[in-house]
Scaffold this active site. Structure first.
Site, PDB file in Angstrom:
ATOM      1  N   CYS A  60      33.766  22.221  46.596  1.00  0.00           N
ATOM      2  CA  CYS A  60      34.648  21.440  47.460  1.00  0.00           C
ATOM      3  C   CYS A  60      35.521  20.498  46.635  1.00  0.00           C
ATOM      4  CB  CYS A  60      33.821  20.656  48.478  1.00  0.00           C
ATOM      5  SG  CYS A  60      32.892  21.712  49.616  1.00  0.00           S
ATOM      6  N   ILE A 116      41.424  19.892  44.610  1.00  0.00           N
ATOM      7  CA  ILE A 116      42.519  20.859  44.579  1.00  0.00           C
ATOM      8  C   ILE A 116      42.351  21.903  45.681  1.00  0.00           C
ATOM      9  CG2 ILE A 116      41.395  22.402  42.908  1.00  0.00           C
ATOM     10  CD1 ILE A 116      45.158  21.602  43.071  1.00  0.00           C
ATOM     11  N   SER A 121      28.909  24.276  49.177  1.00  0.00           N
ATOM     12  CA  SER A 121      28.704  23.118  48.316  1.00  0.00           C
ATOM     13  C   SER A 121      27.212  22.988  48.056  1.00  0.00           C
ATOM     14  CB  SER A 121      29.231  21.839  48.987  1.00  0.00           C
ATOM     15  OG  SER A 121      28.890  20.696  48.228  1.00  0.00           O
ATOM     16  N   LYS A 141      42.098  27.632  36.533  1.00  0.00           N
ATOM     17  CA  LYS A 141      42.228  27.703  35.087  1.00  0.00           C
ATOM     18  C   LYS A 141      41.411  26.572  34.445  1.00  0.00           C
ATOM     19  CE  LYS A 141      44.508  23.922  35.039  1.00  0.00           C
ATOM     20  NZ  LYS A 141      43.907  22.758  34.371  1.00  0.00           N
ATOM     21  N   LEU A 165      35.510  25.147  40.738  1.00  0.00           N
ATOM     22  CA  LEU A 165      34.499  24.328  40.068  1.00  0.00           C
ATOM     23  C   LEU A 165      35.025  23.810  38.728  1.00  0.00           C
ATOM     24  CD1 LEU A 165      31.408  26.671  40.616  1.00  0.00           C
ATOM     25  CD2 LEU A 165      31.926  24.555  41.863  1.00  0.00           C
ATOM     26  N   THR A 225      53.995  21.610  38.212  1.00  0.00           N
ATOM     27  CA  THR A 225      53.333  21.072  39.407  1.00  0.00           C
ATOM     28  C   THR A 225      54.336  20.658  40.489  1.00  0.00           C
ATOM     29  OG1 THR A 225      53.289  18.862  38.409  1.00  0.00           O
ATOM     30  CG2 THR A 225      51.348  20.262  38.082  1.00  0.00           C
ATOM     31  N   HIS A 260      32.663  27.930  35.399  1.00  0.00           N
ATOM     32  CA  HIS A 260      33.371  29.149  35.821  1.00  0.00           C
ATOM     33  C   HIS A 260      32.683  30.422  35.352  1.00  0.00           C
ATOM     34  CE1 HIS A 260      37.553  27.073  36.427  1.00  0.00           C
ATOM     35  NE2 HIS A 260      36.605  26.584  37.198  1.00  0.00           N
ATOM     36  N   ARG A 290      37.538  15.747  33.241  1.00  0.00           N
ATOM     37  CA  ARG A 290      38.312  16.089  32.042  1.00  0.00           C
ATOM     38  C   ARG A 290      37.759  15.431  30.787  1.00  0.00           C
ATOM     39  NH1 ARG A 290      41.460  15.417  36.368  1.00  0.00           N
ATOM     40  NH2 ARG A 290      43.091  16.940  36.861  1.00  0.00           N
TER      41      ARG A 290
END
Length: 334
Positions: free
Chosen positions: A15, A18, A40, A100, A77, A258, A82, A168
């Site tokens: 969930c 994005i 989830s 990605k 995710l 974007t 991934h 990140r």
């Protein structure tokens, strides 16, 4: 070619923001796609998303993959997950659209590509921007000689610092600038320049406290000698553009990666005889990405090409990492 089905039944694994803001609305808007369920690890989160989007709530990703009423999954995710869940989805017989990067390494991507090929399934890395009409317009202008022969590309994607704890910044979840924002200018170079690209040099700025790279640059070269200078970062002023430099002019596109669905792209061409600005109609790159994935899953045409595209991307990212000079520098204020 497989016989085309009327509707692609899709489940969402995770969930993420994005998914809520852009991907699920695009999935629901495509007439060939039906959103069946959202999963989830949190029952409450799954129920919240399901109520918002009018689908079933599933607690646990494995339970979603076990559902016989799902043909394909969308995986938003964190990058470090991934490989596991895209692999499990393919082995469960589901087509896969994953955010990605598809995985955090070329070897893992190659395994997924092989699994998809062996099982006759679609596997697509979700770089949405390549499905926006503005890039087709750019390629057409270049092919028509709008800037002469292309000699260089400069592309950048940098974003401001996020709150502490952002995924990140988490190495175990596939964090770092190279796996995140760098993917966009790398993919743009692959889209805009001819032939395979090789790495001439790179720099990565490493944050030892976080264990991830926070930014950097790479210099690539095409087979015909065109250079691509790519800049990326996770603690910079916002930049999102590419420029093509030719023998007779330059072409610049802002909001290259974007653009909102209502954004009217502006292509700026500068030549010795003046400046030309071309305003394009808005386009929804998320809708374009969903449309392409539905094509791959329902018709079978192009599956090998798009799976191999993800592998080429992963190999180039890995080559940049191997080639890079690593400099140490923490975040400002850290």
């Amino acid at each position: 070619m497989t016989r085309e089905k009327a509707v692609l039944r899709v489940g969402v694994i995770g969930c993420a923001d994005i998914a809520r803001r852009r991907a699920i609305p695009a999935l629901r808007a495509d007439p060939r796609v039906r959103l069946v369920a959202v999963a989830s690890r949190s029952e409450a989160k799954a129920r919240e998303f399901a109520a918002e989007f009018g689908c079933a709530a599933v607690t646990g990703y494995a339970d979603l993959l076990a559902r016989p009423d799902i043909d394909a999954v969308y995986v938003p995710l964190p990058s470090g997950l991934h490989d596991e869940w895209a692999g499990k989805a393919l082995r469960a017989g589901k087509h896969v659209l994953a955010e990605k990067p598809l995985t955090t390494g070329a070897a893992a991507t190659e395994r997924l590509v092989a699994t998809a090929r062996d099982r006759g399934l679609a596997l697509m890395e979700n770089f949405m921007f390549v499905h926006h009409a503005q890039h087709r317009e750019v390629l057409g202008l270049v092919a028509d000689g709008a800037i002469g022969e292309v000699r260089a590309l400069h592309a950048a994607f940098t974003i401001p610092r996020r709150p502490d704890g952002d995924i990140r910044y988490q190495a175990d979840l596939g964090g770092g600038a190279l796996l995140d924002v760098a993917g966009y200018p790398i993919r743009a170079a692959r889209l805009l320049l001819r032939g395979p690209l090789s790495v001439t040099g790179a720099v990565l700025r490493h944050d030892p406290a976080l264990g991830v790279d926070m930014g950097g640059a790479a210099l690539l070269r095409s087979a015909d000698g065109v250079t691509a200078h790519l800049t990326f970062g996770l603690e910079n002023a916002y930049r999102c553009f590419y420029e093509l430099w030719g023998t007779e002019g330059t072409l610049r596109l802002d909001r290259a990666f974007t653009p909102p669905a209502d954004h009217k792209p502006l292509i700026r061409i500068e030549r010795a005889d003046g400046v030309q600005e071309i305003t394009l109609a808005p386009d929804d790159q998320f809708a374009g990405s969903v449309r392409r994935f539905a094509d791959l899953a329902l018709s079978g045409e192009g599956r090998a090409r798009w799976a191999q595209d993800a592998l080429r991307q992963a190999e180039l990212v890995e080559e940049i990492r191997r080639s890079a000079t690593v400099v140490t520098g923490g975040r400002r204020g850290a």
